[in-house]
Design a protein around this motif. Structure first.
Motif, PDB file in Angstrom:
ATOM      1  N   ILE A  46       0.817  -1.215   0.000  1.00 12.89           N
ATOM      2  CA  ILE A  46       0.000   0.000   0.000  1.00 12.89           C
ATOM      3  C   ILE A  46       0.851   1.266   0.000  1.00 12.89           C
ATOM      4  O   ILE A  46       0.332   2.371  -0.056  1.00 12.89           O
ATOM      5  N   GLY A  47       2.170   1.123   0.055  1.00 17.08           N
ATOM      6  CA  GLY A  47       3.004   2.317   0.007  1.00 17.08           C
ATOM      7  C   GLY A  47       4.326   2.089   0.702  1.00 17.08           C
ATOM      8  O   GLY A  47       4.715   0.945   0.966  1.00 17.08           O
ATOM      9  N   SER A  48       5.035   3.170   0.972  1.00 17.83           N
ATOM     10  CA  SER A  48       6.299   3.111   1.700  1.00 17.83           C
ATOM     11  C   SER A  48       6.235   4.118   2.840  1.00 17.83           C
ATOM     12  O   SER A  48       5.634   5.179   2.698  1.00 17.83           O
ATOM     13  N   GLU A  49       6.830   3.730   3.969  1.00 22.67           N
ATOM     14  CA  GLU A  49       6.906   4.661   5.099  1.00 22.67           C
ATOM     15  C   GLU A  49       7.584   5.970   4.703  1.00 22.67           C
ATOM     16  O   GLU A  49       7.401   6.992   5.348  1.00 22.67           O
ATOM     17  N   LEU A  50       8.399   5.919   3.682  1.00 19.79           N
ATOM     18  CA  LEU A  50       9.219   7.078   3.327  1.00 19.79           C
ATOM     19  C   LEU A  50       8.650   7.859   2.149  1.00 19.79           C
ATOM     20  O   LEU A  50       9.317   8.728   1.607  1.00 19.79           O
ATOM     21  N   VAL A  51       7.436   7.526   1.730  1.00 20.66           N
ATOM     22  CA  VAL A  51       6.833   8.243   0.605  1.00 20.66           C
ATOM     23  C   VAL A  51       5.436   8.696   1.018  1.00 20.66           C
ATOM     24  O   VAL A  51       4.596   7.871   1.369  1.00 20.66           O
ATOM     25  N   ALA A  52       5.218  10.012   1.003  1.00 18.43           N
ATOM     26  CA  ALA A  52       3.890  10.520   1.351  1.00 18.43           C
ATOM     27  C   ALA A  52       2.901  10.113   0.277  1.00 18.43           C
ATOM     28  O   ALA A  52       3.228  10.064  -0.899  1.00 18.43           O
ATOM     29  N   GLN A  53       1.670   9.783   0.692  1.00 21.27           N
ATOM     30  CA  GLN A  53       0.604   9.574  -0.289  1.00 21.27           C
ATOM     31  C   GLN A  53      -0.575  10.450   0.097  1.00 21.27           C
ATOM     32  O   GLN A  53      -0.747  10.780   1.270  1.00 21.27           O
ATOM     33  N   PRO A  54      -1.373  10.864  -0.880  1.00 19.58           N
ATOM     34  CA  PRO A  54      -2.456  11.791  -0.568  1.00 19.58           C
ATOM     35  C   PRO A  54      -3.597  11.082   0.162  1.00 19.58           C
ATOM     36  O   PRO A  54      -3.904   9.926  -0.126  1.00 19.58           O
ATOM     37  N   PHE A  55      -4.200  11.787   1.126  1.00 18.13           N
ATOM     38  CA  PHE A  55      -5.427  11.310   1.758  1.00 18.13           C
ATOM     39  C   PHE A  55      -6.486  12.375   1.512  1.00 18.13           C
ATOM     40  O   PHE A  55      -6.179  13.568   1.566  1.00 18.13           O
ATOM     41  N   VAL A  56      -7.682  11.957   1.183  1.00 19.72           N
ATOM     42  CA  VAL A  56      -8.683  12.950   0.821  1.00 19.72           C
ATOM     43  C   VAL A  56      -9.844  13.031   1.797  1.00 19.72           C
ATOM     44  O   VAL A  56     -10.387  14.103   2.029  1.00 19.72           O
ATOM     45  N   SER A  57     -10.233  11.887   2.403  1.00 19.76           N
ATOM     46  CA  SER A  57     -11.458  11.952   3.206  1.00 19.76           C
ATOM     47  C   SER A  57     -11.178  12.585   4.569  1.00 19.76           C
ATOM     48  O   SER A  57     -10.043  12.652   5.023  1.00 19.76           O
ATOM     49  N   GLU A  58     -12.258  12.982   5.232  1.00 14.65           N
ATOM     50  CA  GLU A  58     -12.159  13.630   6.537  1.00 14.65           C
ATOM     51  C   GLU A  58     -11.642  12.677   7.606  1.00 14.65           C
ATOM     52  O   GLU A  58     -11.222  13.109   8.670  1.00 14.65           O
ATOM     53  N   ARG A  59     -11.699  11.374   7.327  1.00 15.39           N
ATOM     54  CA  ARG A  59     -11.369  10.386   8.355  1.00 15.39           C
ATOM     55  C   ARG A  59      -9.867  10.223   8.538  1.00 15.39           C
ATOM     56  O   ARG A  59      -9.429   9.482   9.406  1.00 15.39           O
ATOM     57  N   TYR A  60      -9.093  10.875   7.683  1.00 19.51           N
ATOM     58  CA  TYR A  60      -7.642  10.670   7.743  1.00 19.51           C
ATOM     59  C   TYR A  60      -6.887  11.969   7.990  1.00 19.51           C
ATOM     60  O   TYR A  60      -7.336  13.054   7.595  1.00 19.51           O
ATOM     61  N   PHE A  61      -5.727  11.826   8.630  1.00 18.61           N
ATOM     62  CA  PHE A  61      -4.788  12.945   8.703  1.00 18.61           C
ATOM     63  C   PHE A  61      -4.224  13.196   7.309  1.00 18.61           C
ATOM     64  O   PHE A  61      -4.051  12.269   6.529  1.00 18.61           O
ATOM     65  N   GLY A  68       1.182  20.264  13.299  1.00 21.36           N
ATOM     66  CA  GLY A  68       0.430  20.000  12.078  1.00 21.36           C
ATOM     67  C   GLY A  68      -0.520  18.831  12.236  1.00 21.36           C
ATOM     68  O   GLY A  68      -1.567  18.767  11.577  1.00 21.36           O
ATOM     69  N   ALA A  69      -0.174  17.878  13.113  1.00 22.18           N
ATOM     70  CA  ALA A  69      -1.081  16.764  13.382  1.00 22.18           C
ATOM     71  C   ALA A  69      -2.165  17.196  14.377  1.00 22.18           C
ATOM     72  O   ALA A  69      -3.338  16.867  14.213  1.00 22.18           O
ATOM     73  N   SER A  70      -1.764  17.970  15.390  1.00 22.73           N
ATOM     74  CA  SER A  70      -2.711  18.360  16.450  1.00 22.73           C
ATOM     75  C   SER A  70      -3.914  19.109  15.902  1.00 22.73           C
ATOM     76  O   SER A  70      -5.047  18.860  16.321  1.00 22.73           O
ATOM     77  N   VAL A  71      -3.684  20.016  14.945  1.00 21.79           N
ATOM     78  CA  VAL A  71      -4.809  20.806  14.452  1.00 21.79           C
ATOM     79  C   VAL A  71      -5.787  19.948  13.645  1.00 21.79           C
ATOM     80  O   VAL A  71      -6.896  20.388  13.362  1.00 21.79           O
ATOM     81  N   GLN A  72      -5.371  18.728  13.287  1.00 11.41           N
ATOM     82  CA  GLN A  72      -6.280  17.870  12.510  1.00 11.41           C
ATOM     83  C   GLN A  72      -7.071  16.907  13.402  1.00 11.41           C
ATOM     84  O   GLN A  72      -7.985  16.214  12.926  1.00 11.41           O
ATOM     85  N   VAL A  73      -6.705  16.841  14.693  1.00 11.19           N
ATOM     86  CA  VAL A  73      -7.293  15.835  15.585  1.00 11.19           C
ATOM     87  C   VAL A  73      -8.807  15.973  15.676  1.00 11.19           C
ATOM     88  O   VAL A  73      -9.550  14.988  15.529  1.00 11.19           O
ATOM     89  N   ALA A  74      -9.320  17.189  15.893  1.00 15.17           N
ATOM     90  CA  ALA A  74     -10.752  17.379  16.124  1.00 15.17           C
ATOM     91  C   ALA A  74     -11.557  16.882  14.926  1.00 15.17           C
ATOM     92  O   ALA A  74     -12.554  16.164  15.083  1.00 15.17           O
ATOM     93  N   ARG A  75     -11.093  17.238  13.723  1.00 15.45           N
ATOM     94  CA  ARG A  75     -11.825  16.841  12.513  1.00 15.45           C
ATOM     95  C   ARG A  75     -11.837  15.309  12.349  1.00 15.45           C
ATOM     96  O   ARG A  75     -12.881  14.711  12.086  1.00 15.45           O
TER      97      ARG A  75
END
Lengths: 576, 228
Positions: free
Chosen positions: B73-88, B156-163
């Motif tokens: 599903i990917g590599s720890e060292l390569v960012a992949q896009p997430f689109v839905s609200e359920r993900y950081f 950058g992670a903290s501000v996404q927690v509530a959503r």
């Protein structure tokens, strides 16, 4: 400030013993590891048809250097243009166009590694492993060999260096000066010094996450596959050994397009520290080599002290610009930077990679603070604050001879270096080197800026000037870093940069060797009270002054038009 | 051309003091050095580096690949896009996370286009997370150097927690706990910056079965953050 101090102290601690070892390697002195290495070296010498202890004249040495470069150039150029038909191409990469292949070949042949291509998409594994890595290993060693030969010449040749003063008379007679054996110098330094370091670093980098495989990278199905993003190719390959020599050999050309910003090439803060340490390790070791190699401890100390002073000054300004100046509060601070590394580690790298003439990057210089970019340009214009493997010390010797000549004129003493007079013919040759730099860099910059259809800069205004200037400065310095927004994969950029690259490499390695041999054939006067002493702090400061006058002042107008104006514009923008 | 190496008379062998120099045989040397450089110093050295890496660190040597149910599903060292609200969400990418065209924006700080993009991204992130524009951390606004930065800052992670908690119907404290758990601090205490690997954090969220997700209506709407 922890990381810069850690880096500097570790370099001095490790560079000292490595420099002594390197001196023994380059002198061909007997050592304990002979039993291990001689069984590899003996068949190599037999194949090359040389006897390692028999030396060469400067003409023979330079001829061997130039001819081996020419042959490498042709073979590598052909490999790049035919890679699609050759084995080890699991990702089906197509052949390179003639001009891109020419630029890539010259760029790696000159130890520059300026890249107008993206490695993961445009080079096969075979091209990377032979053409790229082969040149990355051998070209820095060639630079080291040339500077070792020049040092031998400056001290009268190998005959004089291995004899006591009673026999020096023999060299005064018409005996050809022995500057060493090129084939043996290259072979010994590669096998005994460079490759062992590379294998250690390669293993450490793989430990931190840099890939090392011959298999094609997998195609991943992302967690949230969408219409636009159905799959993601994970590009792999024998990356780790390539990154190791890229950092250690003042090369800089990465496996992936954006170099060590890419997490696969530079996965952790520790890998970042190892890589930035590796940039400086061999050039610093070479400076520590000077004293044991020449037997002049004070001379070695003067070179080290001068370089260290310049290095600390310029690194300090870069760190301040990126990390503490008014531009730090900019929301754009992290543009072109990686979260795991941060601004300080990025500025430290930007400064190191241009002082050392490496050219790898872990931030995108285009988006860094304008003064950080300017310090990188200044480092490359000087090109002797450590400098590249071999060529840094070589450039320093050029400045040294010029400083001796100018200081001699100012104080009314005969310009002498190690007891031999620097006279008209030598100074004429030096003048060629001094004039070549501004002529080539400013000339090409002016032509490119004057014809907008070939400029290809991606940013408006002052920064656009910086982009073009930086590319030619980087090419002439054989550095290889760039303001990468430049649209440089065109025939004009490829061909003009290939010319600049070659002009920046070959004259500056061959001419000092010729001068040293001319000096060696002169009668040596004993050093007395009338001699200009080059091994003093006063002379070191004079030398720094001459470096600044020679390199910076003549480029001042373009530096003001480019980065300085860009900085003033930015501070005004941020104040609004 | 026959290029037998011309060496000095054998009488001088072993006496480097007064051995005249030998400059001939340069073609043979140059051809030999070319082969040696490309095949030996280049190819064999690369093979040795691969061999050592594969033997000692097989996981990282093969790209730190992440598999789920036997599928890559990917590599720890390569960012992949997430689109839905359920993900950081990771940092914006100048390359649209395409690993074949990796790049930063390469825009200068004085480039008006970049200024405009930064303000638009800032507004979009603020809207997505329901926070003030001034509260958006820099790393979520700016594009990284290579275009696949796998990390965000802890802020950058903290501000996404509530959503994310709202979209998954989880207690924010549980999500916050995962963020803390996946925060990597400065390496060896001094190197680099604190960071959170977005892919690993999201996989941990998916694996969190304690409270099954009940996404609220409309929570699946796509992010408005421009990726370029």
């Amino acid at each position: 400030m922890v990381e810069p101090l850690l880096l500097l102290s570790l370099l001095l601690v490790v560079g000292w013993p490595l420099g002594r070892y390197l001196a023994a390697v380059m002198r061909g002195a007997p050592m304990r590891s002979d039993a291990l290495f001689s069984w590899i070296e003996r068949p190599i010498y037999a194949a090359l048809g040389t006897r390692p202890h028999v030396g060469m004249s400067w003409r023979g040495y330079a001829g061997a250097f130039l001819l081996s470069n020419l042959l490498l150039a042709i073979v590598v150029w052909v490999i790049f243009m035919t890679q699609a038909w050759l084995p080890l191409n699991p990702d089906g990469v197509p052949n390179m166009s003639w001009d891109l292949a020419l630029h890539t070949m010259v760029s790696f042949l000159t130890n520059t590694n300026q890249q107008h291509y993206s490695g993961q998409a445009q080079l096969s594994y075979l091209s990377q492993m032979t053409g790229i890595v082969g040149l990355q290993v051998v070209t820095p060693v060639m630079g080291l060999a040339m500077v070792a030969a020049t040092l031998r010449g400056l001290f009268g040749g190998r005959q004089a260096m291995s004899q006591d003063s009673a026999q020096v008379k023999a060299t005064d007679a018409k005996v050809v000066v022995d500057v060493g054996n090129y084939w043996a110098d290259v072979t010994r330094a590669t096998l005994r010094f460079v490759l062992p370091l590379c294998l250690v670093l390669s293993a450490l980098l793989t430990w931190q996450g840099v890939p090392a495989t011959l298999a094609a990278g997998p195609v991943a199905s992302p967690v949230e596959a969408t219409a636009e993003f159905k799959e993601q190719k994970i590009p792999l390959g024998p990356v780790s050994p390539m990154v190791a020599i890229k950092q250690l050999g003042s090369n800089g050309g990465g496996w992936y397009g954006p170099n060590s910003t890419v997490p696969l090439e530079n996965p952790t803060p520790l890998s970042n520290f190892l890589e930035v340490f590796a940039i400086a390790l061999i050039p610093v070791s070479i400076i520590f080599m000077v004293a044991p190699f020449t037997g002049r401890r004070k001379f070695g100390a003067m070179v080290l002290g001068t370089m260290l002073t310049m290095s600390v000054l310029t690194a300090g300004i870069s760190l301040w610009s990126e990390n503490n100046s008014a531009t730090t509060l900019d929301v754009a601070l992290m543009e072109g930077k990686e979260v795991r590394l941060g601004a300080e580690a990025s500025a430290l790298w930007a400064s190191t990679t241009t002082q050392i003439n490496n050219g790898s990057v872990n931030l995108m210089l285009d988006s860094s603070a304008p003064l950080t970019g300017m310090m990188s340009m200044i480092n490359m214009l000087i090109n002797a604050i450590w400098g590249g493997v071999g060529c840094g010390l070589m450039q320093f010797l050029v400045y040294l001879m010029l400083a001796v000549f100018l200081a001699g004129l100012m104080t009314g003493r005969t310009p002498e270096l190690f007891g031999r007079k620097i006279e008209g013919p030598e100074v004429k040759l030096l003048a060629i080197l001094v004039l070549l730099q501004p002529l080539v860099i400013l000339g090409f910059t002016a032509i490119t800026l004057a014809i907008p259809s070939i400029t290809g800069n991606s940013n408006p205004g002052f920064h656009g000037i910086s982009q073009v200037f930086y590319e030619y400065v980087s090419a002439f310095a054989n550095n290889g870093s760039g303001f990468e927004g430049l649209g440089d994969a065109t025939v004009w950029w490829n061909v003009s940069c290939a010319i600049v690259l070659a002009l920046g490499r070959f004259p500056s390695l061959v001419i000092p060797l010729a001068i040293s041999a001319m000096l060696a054939s002169k009668r040596r006067a004993p050093e007395g009270s009338g001699t200009l002493h080059v091994e003093t702090p006063t002379f070191a400061l004079t030398l720094i002054g001459i470096v600044i006058i020679l390199t910076l002042l003549q480029f001042m107008p373009v530096l003001v038009l480019g980065p300085v104006a860009d900085h003033l514009l930015l501070t005004e923008l941020l104040a609004r | 051309m026959t290029m037998t190496t011309s060496l000095t008379s054998r009488a001088h062998k072993g006496r480097p003091d007064d051995t005249p120099v030998a400059d001939r045989g340069v073609w043979r040397g140059a051809i030999g050095l070319t082969v040696l450089s490309l095949a030996g110093f280049g190819f064999l050295y690369s093979l040795a580096g691969v061999g050592i890496g594969q033997a000692l660190f097989p996981s990282t040597a093969n790209g730190s690949i992440v598999e789920l149910d036997g599928k890559v599903i990917g590599s720890e060292l390569v960012a992949q896009p997430f689109v839905s609200e359920r993900y950081f969400q990771p940092r914006p990418s100048a390359a649209s996370y395409n690993t074949m065209s990796l790049a930063g924006s390469n825009q200068a700080r004085t480039n008006p286009d970049m200024r405009k993009r930064l303000e638009e991204t800032r507004a979009a992130v603020a809207q997505r997370e329901g926070i003030e524009p001034s509260a958006v951390p820099n790393d979520l606004i700016t594009q990284s150097g290579g275009g696949i930065d796998p990390h965000v800052s802890p802020e950058g992670a903290s501000v996404q927690v509530a959503r994310v908690a709202r979209a998954r119907g989880l207690e924010p404290s549980i999500v916050e706990g995962l963020v803390v758990q996946y925060t990597e601090n400065k390496q060896l205490g001094v190197l680099g910056q604190a960071r959170v690997n977005v892919l690993k954090l999201n996989l941990a969220l998916d694996a969190h079965k304690a409270a099954p997700a009940t996404p609220a209506a409309g929570a699946q709407s796509e992010s408005a953050v421009p990726q370029r």
